[in-house]
Design a protein around this motif. Sequence first.
Motif, PDB file in Angstrom:
ATOM      1  N   LEU A  80      22.458  58.363  47.233  1.00 24.18           N
ATOM      2  CA  LEU A  80      21.048  57.951  46.727  1.00 24.18           C
ATOM      3  C   LEU A  80      20.825  58.282  45.588  1.00 24.18           C
ATOM      4  O   LEU A  80      21.403  59.597  45.087  1.00 24.18           O
ATOM      5  CB  LEU A  80      20.053  58.273  47.785  1.00 24.18           C
ATOM      6  CG  LEU A  80      20.053  58.012  49.440  1.00 24.18           C
ATOM      7  CD1 LEU A  80      19.158  58.813  50.054  1.00 24.18           C
ATOM      8  CD2 LEU A  80      20.214  56.622  49.531  1.00 24.18           C
ATOM      9  N   GLN A  81      19.919  57.603  44.786  1.00 22.31           N
ATOM     10  CA  GLN A  81      19.251  58.126  43.404  1.00 22.31           C
ATOM     11  C   GLN A  81      17.722  58.185  43.443  1.00 22.31           C
ATOM     12  O   GLN A  81      17.534  57.024  44.189  1.00 22.31           O
ATOM     13  CB  GLN A  81      19.860  57.411  42.349  1.00 22.31           C
ATOM     14  CG  GLN A  81      19.297  57.728  41.073  1.00 22.31           C
ATOM     15  CD  GLN A  81      20.075  56.874  39.590  1.00 22.31           C
ATOM     16  OE1 GLN A  81      20.260  57.655  38.896  1.00 22.31           O
ATOM     17  NE2 GLN A  81      19.716  55.724  39.891  1.00 22.31           N
ATOM     18  N   GLY A  82      17.294  58.921  42.979  1.00 25.08           N
ATOM     19  CA  GLY A  82      15.615  58.853  42.969  1.00 25.08           C
ATOM     20  C   GLY A  82      15.468  59.616  41.766  1.00 25.08           C
ATOM     21  O   GLY A  82      16.043  60.164  41.198  1.00 25.08           O
ATOM     22  N   ASP A  83      13.993  59.341  41.463  1.00 18.97           N
ATOM     23  CA  ASP A  83      13.475  59.683  40.108  1.00 18.97           C
ATOM     24  C   ASP A  83      12.751  61.111  40.627  1.00 18.97           C
ATOM     25  O   ASP A  83      11.593  61.089  41.216  1.00 18.97           O
ATOM     26  CB  ASP A  83      12.391  58.909  39.766  1.00 18.97           C
ATOM     27  CG  ASP A  83      12.070  59.296  38.232  1.00 18.97           C
ATOM     28  OD1 ASP A  83      12.117  60.394  37.826  1.00 18.97           O
ATOM     29  OD2 ASP A  83      11.236  58.397  37.390  1.00 18.97           O
ATOM     30  N   LEU A  84      13.332  61.999  40.546  1.00 13.89           N
ATOM     31  CA  LEU A  84      12.912  63.507  40.877  1.00 13.89           C
ATOM     32  C   LEU A  84      11.977  64.249  39.896  1.00 13.89           C
ATOM     33  O   LEU A  84      11.357  65.279  40.018  1.00 13.89           O
ATOM     34  CB  LEU A  84      14.162  64.599  41.239  1.00 13.89           C
ATOM     35  CG  LEU A  84      14.303  64.445  42.764  1.00 13.89           C
ATOM     36  CD1 LEU A  84      14.886  63.128  43.229  1.00 13.89           C
ATOM     37  CD2 LEU A  84      15.459  65.563  43.081  1.00 13.89           C
ATOM     38  N   VAL A  86      22.541  63.203  46.924  1.00 12.58           N
ATOM     39  CA  VAL A  86      21.353  62.557  46.372  1.00 12.58           C
ATOM     40  C   VAL A  86      21.355  63.147  44.984  1.00 12.58           C
ATOM     41  O   VAL A  86      21.479  64.377  44.815  1.00 12.58           O
ATOM     42  CB  VAL A  86      19.999  62.868  46.944  1.00 12.58           C
ATOM     43  CG1 VAL A  86      18.734  62.584  46.051  1.00 12.58           C
ATOM     44  CG2 VAL A  86      20.048  62.629  48.510  1.00 12.58           C
ATOM     45  N   ILE A  87      21.119  62.355  43.920  1.00 12.65           N
ATOM     46  CA  ILE A  87      21.042  62.709  42.819  1.00 12.65           C
ATOM     47  C   ILE A  87      19.744  62.393  42.022  1.00 12.65           C
ATOM     48  O   ILE A  87      19.085  61.119  42.367  1.00 12.65           O
ATOM     49  CB  ILE A  87      22.284  62.145  41.884  1.00 12.65           C
ATOM     50  CG1 ILE A  87      22.146  60.316  41.761  1.00 12.65           C
ATOM     51  CG2 ILE A  87      23.582  62.430  42.014  1.00 12.65           C
ATOM     52  CD1 ILE A  87      22.994  59.534  40.687  1.00 12.65           C
ATOM     53  N   GLY A  88      19.140  63.267  41.349  1.00  8.45           N
ATOM     54  CA  GLY A  88      17.762  63.052  40.901  1.00  8.45           C
ATOM     55  C   GLY A  88      17.794  63.060  39.366  1.00  8.45           C
ATOM     56  O   GLY A  88      18.103  63.940  38.496  1.00  8.45           O
ATOM     57  N   GLN A  89      17.465  61.759  38.869  1.00  6.94           N
ATOM     58  CA  GLN A  89      17.118  61.481  37.391  1.00  6.94           C
ATOM     59  C   GLN A  89      15.620  61.923  37.185  1.00  6.94           C
ATOM     60  O   GLN A  89      14.831  62.134  37.872  1.00  6.94           O
ATOM     61  CB  GLN A  89      17.269  60.083  37.316  1.00  6.94           C
ATOM     62  CG  GLN A  89      16.313  59.329  37.796  1.00  6.94           C
ATOM     63  CD  GLN A  89      16.376  57.751  37.361  1.00  6.94           C
ATOM     64  OE1 GLN A  89      15.866  57.449  36.199  1.00  6.94           O
ATOM     65  NE2 GLN A  89      16.963  56.680  37.964  1.00  6.94           N
ATOM     66  N   ALA A  90      15.320  61.913  35.746  1.00 10.46           N
ATOM     67  CA  ALA A  90      14.283  62.267  35.234  1.00 10.46           C
ATOM     68  C   ALA A  90      13.854  60.890  34.559  1.00 10.46           C
ATOM     69  O   ALA A  90      14.214  61.026  33.326  1.00 10.46           O
ATOM     70  CB  ALA A  90      13.972  63.563  34.517  1.00 10.46           C
ATOM     71  N   SER A  91      13.316  59.999  34.760  1.00 15.09           N
ATOM     72  CA  SER A  91      13.491  58.708  34.120  1.00 15.09           C
ATOM     73  C   SER A  91      12.794  58.762  32.640  1.00 15.09           C
ATOM     74  O   SER A  91      13.163  58.014  31.832  1.00 15.09           O
ATOM     75  CB  SER A  91      12.622  57.759  35.053  1.00 15.09           C
ATOM     76  OG  SER A  91      11.263  58.056  35.052  1.00 15.09           O
ATOM     77  N   GLU A  92      11.679  59.679  32.652  1.00 17.19           N
ATOM     78  CA  GLU A  92      10.955  59.710  31.312  1.00 17.19           C
ATOM     79  C   GLU A  92      12.079  60.312  30.287  1.00 17.19           C
ATOM     80  O   GLU A  92      11.749  59.939  28.883  1.00 17.19           O
ATOM     81  CB  GLU A  92      10.009  60.310  31.366  1.00 17.19           C
ATOM     82  CG  GLU A  92       9.827  62.034  31.653  1.00 17.19           C
ATOM     83  CD  GLU A  92       9.817  62.430  33.145  1.00 17.19           C
ATOM     84  OE1 GLU A  92       9.443  63.458  33.308  1.00 17.19           O
ATOM     85  OE2 GLU A  92      10.446  61.453  33.923  1.00 17.19           O
ATOM     86  N   LEU A  93      12.956  60.748  30.390  1.00 20.22           N
ATOM     87  CA  LEU A  93      13.888  61.476  29.465  1.00 20.22           C
ATOM     88  C   LEU A  93      15.106  60.466  28.990  1.00 20.22           C
ATOM     89  O   LEU A  93      15.867  60.817  28.163  1.00 20.22           O
ATOM     90  CB  LEU A  93      14.401  62.758  29.868  1.00 20.22           C
ATOM     91  CG  LEU A  93      13.458  63.857  29.949  1.00 20.22           C
ATOM     92  CD1 LEU A  93      14.074  65.022  30.295  1.00 20.22           C
ATOM     93  CD2 LEU A  93      12.664  63.883  28.744  1.00 20.22           C
TER      94      LEU A  93
END
Length: 384
Positions: free
Chosen positions: A225-229, A175-182
Motif C-alpha cells: 500500500l502507499q499512503g500520504d503520511l 506500506v510506504i509513506g510519501q509526503a505529497s507536498e514535497l
Amino acid sequence: MKRHAFRLTAVSVIAVAGLVTAGCSSGTGGDSAATDSALASGDLTGLTFAFAIPTSAAEVYVNQADTFVKQAEELGATVEVYDNAGDATTMLSNADLMVASDPDVIIEFPSVADATTRVGQKFTDAGIPCIAVNVPVEGCPLFNFDQPYLSGLGAEAMAAQMADRGWDASNTTVVIGQASELGASVNIAATAFYAKLSELVPGMTKVSSDDIQPTTTVITPDEGLQGDLGLTIDSGYDATLAALQTIPKDRNVVIYTVSDDTTVGVLRALDNQGRTEQAMVSGYGGSTDALKNIREGDVWVTEQMGFFAYWGEFLLSMAAATAAGADIPELTSPPMVILEKDNVDTFFEPGTDTLIQMPELPESSKYLYDTGILQKFGNIAGAE
C-alpha cells in the motif's frame, strides 16, 4: 558590520537560538577577499546567508537551522532564517524578503514543490546565488540525499530483517509513506524502497519505482500500500490508523516513511491498535527518537541516515564554494548509511545522540573538503 537581534515578521521569520542578522550585505557582488578566504581556509567572516526552512512545526528542521546558524557564527558569517510555514504563499513572500536582504547566498529548503519554479525565478532575476535543499529549485544546485541509492540500501537492510523473522509476501503487507507536498524528488525514496524490496523478499510481486504514481494507493493487493503520511507526528498517526484498518490483523506490517517525525506518529498508531509485535518500521533522518528506538526496541529497526542534523556544515561548505564562484555539481550529497541496532554505536556515542564521526562524503561531493570548513568541525572522515 553591525549585528542586531532579528525580529519576527508577518511572514514568519523564525527565532532560532543565537540567530543574528546583518545590517548590510554584499549579495550580488560579494566581498572578494571574504570569498577567497572562505574557499581557502574555512573563514566566512563578512559573508551573509539567508536560509529558508520548510516549517517550524517540525522540530527536525528547527534543529537543523539552529546548527547552521551556530556553525556559521563560529566561522564569522551572519545568517537570517525564514520559516516557510509549510505553504506556498509564505514561501513566495520569504523569497521576496530574502532577495531584498541581498545576502551572498540564499539557501532555500522548500515547503512545497509546486512553488519552486516561481521562487527560483526570483533568485535568478535578482542575480543572487542560491542552493536548493532536499527539493529542487530551478536555477539552484541541489543538496540532497541520493534518494534511490540510500533507499535501496534501506530495502536491503529491511529485507534481511524480514528474513530473520520469517516474514515474506505470504504474511506481510508493506506500506510506504510519501509526503505529497514535497514532490517527486523526495517521494522517489519511498517508491525506490518498495521497488528494491520487491526484488528481495520471497514471493513479492516485483514492481518498478516508475509504476508507483503519487495517486497509487494499492500497489499490489495484500502485499503493498502507499499512503500520504506527510511530515509530522499527527499526519503519520492519522494516515497509519487509516491504513491499518485495511490490513488484516493476522498479517505483519512493514512501514517506510520519509521523515522521522512521521515515523513517531506511525509508532503511536501501531501501539494504539495493539500491532507493534507484528510490525517493523523504517525512518529517515537520524533524529534522537530514531537512535533511541533503534537501540532499545524491535519495531523501529532501520534508519536511512544522511546525517540530516549535520547538514549545516555541508551547506556552509557549499555556500562558501558558491560565493567564491566554484563549479558546483547539479547534486551534492551528504554521507549516507543505514543505521541498525548493531551499527548505531559505530557513529554515535553509546546511549546518546553525540556524533563520533560521519563516514566520507560521496565522490561527487568531495569538493566540499576544499573549502576548509569541514576540517573546522572534525566530525567527518576524509576531512584532514
